[in-house]
Design an enzyme around this catalytic site. Structure first.
Site, PDB file in Angstrom:
ATOM      1  N   HIS A 159       0.778  -1.378  -0.054  1.00 14.72           N
ATOM      2  CA  HIS A 159       0.145   0.046   0.068  1.00 14.72           C
ATOM      3  C   HIS A 159       0.815   1.180  -0.057  1.00 14.72           C
ATOM      4  CE1 HIS A 159      -3.800  -2.235   2.069  1.00 14.72           C
ATOM      5  NE2 HIS A 159      -3.572  -2.305   0.849  1.00 14.72           N
ATOM      6  N   HIS A 164     -11.988  -9.361  -5.438  1.00 18.71           N
ATOM      7  CA  HIS A 164     -11.526  -8.214  -5.028  1.00 18.71           C
ATOM      8  C   HIS A 164     -10.884  -7.600  -6.240  1.00 18.71           C
ATOM      9  CE1 HIS A 164     -10.005  -5.137  -2.165  1.00 18.71           C
ATOM     10  NE2 HIS A 164      -8.935  -5.747  -1.941  1.00 18.71           N
ATOM     11  N   GLU A 210      -8.543  -4.783  -5.949  1.00 13.40           N
ATOM     12  CA  GLU A 210      -7.396  -4.251  -5.814  1.00 13.40           C
ATOM     13  C   GLU A 210      -6.157  -4.993  -6.434  1.00 13.40           C
ATOM     14  OE1 GLU A 210      -6.436  -3.735  -1.568  1.00 13.40           O
ATOM     15  OE2 GLU A 210      -5.337  -2.046  -1.589  1.00 13.40           O
ATOM     16  N   ASP A 213      -3.302  -5.667  -6.231  1.00 14.08           N
ATOM     17  CA  ASP A 213      -2.418  -6.931  -5.684  1.00 14.08           C
ATOM     18  C   ASP A 213      -2.951  -8.400  -6.102  1.00 14.08           C
ATOM     19  OD1 ASP A 213      -4.119  -6.061  -3.868  1.00 14.08           O
ATOM     20  OD2 ASP A 213      -3.132  -7.340  -2.277  1.00 14.08           O
ATOM     21  N   HIS A 266     -11.822  -6.489   2.957  1.00 18.01           N
ATOM     22  CA  HIS A 266     -11.733  -5.061   3.670  1.00 18.01           C
ATOM     23  C   HIS A 266     -12.156  -3.775   2.719  1.00 18.01           C
ATOM     24  CE1 HIS A 266      -7.976  -3.577   1.899  1.00 18.01           C
ATOM     25  NE2 HIS A 266      -8.038  -4.642   1.189  1.00 18.01           N
ATOM     26  N   ASP A 313      -8.589 -11.611   0.998  1.00 14.36           N
ATOM     27  CA  ASP A 313      -7.675 -10.889   1.913  1.00 14.36           C
ATOM     28  C   ASP A 313      -7.968 -11.512   3.258  1.00 14.36           C
ATOM     29  OD1 ASP A 313      -6.200  -9.017   0.387  1.00 14.36           O
ATOM     30  OD2 ASP A 313      -7.498  -7.643   0.268  1.00 14.36           O
ATOM     31  N   TYR A 344      -1.968  -8.158  10.279  1.00 13.71           N
ATOM     32  CA  TYR A 344      -2.577  -8.073   8.923  1.00 13.71           C
ATOM     33  C   TYR A 344      -4.058  -7.749   9.402  1.00 13.71           C
ATOM     34  CZ  TYR A 344      -4.440  -8.680   4.442  1.00 13.71           C
ATOM     35  OH  TYR A 344      -5.085  -8.562   3.128  1.00 13.71           O
TER      36      TYR A 344
HETATM   37 FE1  FEO Z   1      -7.306  -5.518  -0.411  1.00 17.79          FE
HETATM   38 FE2  FEO Z   1      -4.513  -7.925  -0.953  1.00 17.79          FE
HETATM   39  O1  FEO Z   1      -5.760  -6.387  -1.356  1.00 17.79           O
END
Ligand code: FEO
Length: 395
Positions: A23, A79, A81, A83, A145, A164, A192
């Site tokens: 991030h 998700h 994001e 990654d 998340h 995640d 985490y």
């Molecule tokens: Fe919320 Fe592992 O990305």
């Protein structure tokens, strides 16, 4: 390289041993991470998630060694994001019409990231996809998340692909929870949770109870980061319930910054007072300017109370303490007590500023705090010790 998880499921992700920051600079990842993607081969072939953008070419090349890309019938993106969706663009350049199953919010995040009108299929909780002997059941997991997150459950193999949730930034050659150092694993899982999921603890509890009510048999939880929970997979679910329930241990954490060691000496004297008054409590001290902020957040997560100290600098507080207070405000810790301290030479505003910030962050501030001019002399050190002893009664 790929790894077989079951007869029908193969791990096709990336182990990133080099990752130190995530991030941007927001999150430290001392033990690297993994971006887990999974290939399901039933009568239909399904890819669950991809990997982080810098590894997109490597991912597609490796996937080609595993399967002819044209044989992929469906892609599930749990998700948006980058990654996890980072290799989607490179993949869909090769198989552009493949349906992408995701939540309505993930359509927004994926379009926001990539500006492409792919063949999206929006799903919501309870929607299913028949893939042969097995079936995929989708479960929206809003705020675990991101608003776009979801879980995918595979019947027959009884695997929950949780993205995640339940993950850890933890690079390991062995993919399963019983094959790695469990102290490291649990530290990374807690870090985490503390740094990413704390603000969403209410959602975490609700979602877990909803999941348990569905009575799904779970043989494995295949996360998108770190190891797969195969040995007693529900252990991490139960741990999440514990963590989501305003978690605390018998620990007091003292976080400070210091210019000429005055505030450090105060911290040490307060710690001595706490120890004299309560020999059972774990006391930890961190100089916020020298220690990793995310590790400190993990210690705060574990604490029943924190003390925050800063010298007064330009009528304000130190940069490192200001940053940390901003972080804990965003995380929204609950059921924690706090107090402030600080040395000063001239105006001495730091304690008042810290108290206000702690209150805004939702901590119960148990007293007015303690200030000392210049470096604490023997009398001031005794006052700090007494402050520590009294604090034990106040919390
Ligand atoms: Fe919320 Fe592992 O990305």
């Amino acid at each position: 390289m790929s790894r077989k998880i079951t007869d029908k499921v193969t791990w096709v992700g990336k182990i990133d041993w080099e990752l130190k920051r995530f991030h941007g600079e927001e999150l430290s990842t001392h033990r690297g991470s993994t971006y887990n993607a999974y290939l399901i081969r039933d009568e239909k072939t399904v890819l669950i998630d991809t990997v982080w953008k810098p590894y997109e070419k490597e991912f597609v090349e490796n996937l080609k060694k595993e399967i002819d890309l044209k044989e992929i019938d469906y892609i599930v993106i749990n998700h948006g994001e980058i990654d996890h969706s980072g290799a989607l663009e490179a993949l869909l350049n090769e198989i552009p019409d493949t349906p992408v199953y995701c939540t309505a919010n993930a359509v927004k995040s994926l379009k926001g990231h990539y500006h492409k009108d792919w063949n999206f299929v929006q799903v919501k909780t309870g929607d299913t996809l028949d893939i042969g002997e097995s079936k995929l059941i989708f479960v929206e997991a809003r705020m675990l998340h991101w608003p776009d997150s979801m879980f995918t459950y595979m019947t027959g193999e009884n695997i929950l692909f949780s993205n995640d949730a339940f993950g850890q930034h933890y690079a390991a050659e062995k993919l399963f929870n019983d094959k790695v150092d469990n102290d490291e694993l649990y530290y990374e899982a807690m870090k985490y949770y503390a740094n990413i999921l704390t603000p969403f603890s209410g959602f975490v509890k609700k979602k877990i109870y909803e999941l348990l009510d569905m009575n799904l048999s779970i043989n494995m939880i295949c996360t998108s980061h770190g190891v797969i929970w195969k040995d007693n997979p529900l252990q991490i679910v139960n741990k999440y319930l514990e963590w989501a329930n305003d978690y605390q241990e018998n620990q007091i954490t003292i976080v400070y910054d210091t210019m000429w060691n005055g505030t450090r000496r105060m911290a040490e004297a307060i710690a001595e007072g706490i120890r004299e008054a309560d020999s059972s409590v774990v006391i930890k001290l961190y100089n916020a300017a020298k220690f990793d902020k995310n590790d400190i957040i993990t210690e705060i997560f574990k604490s029943k109370a924190i003390l925050v100290g800063s010298p007064t600098i330009n009528r304000g507080i130190s940069y490192s303490i200001a940053g940390l207070l901003e972080m804990i405000k965003g995380l929204g810790f609950k059921n924690k007590k706090a107090a402030a301290f600080g040395a000063y030479g001239w105006s001495g505003e730091s304690v008042k500023i810290i108290n206000e910030a702690l209150e805004k962050a939702g901590f119960t501030v148990v007293n007015d705090g303690i200030r000392v001019t210049w470096n604490p002399d023997a009398q001031a050190a005794d006052e700090c010790k007494e402050f520590g002893r009294t604090l034990v009664k106040q919390i």
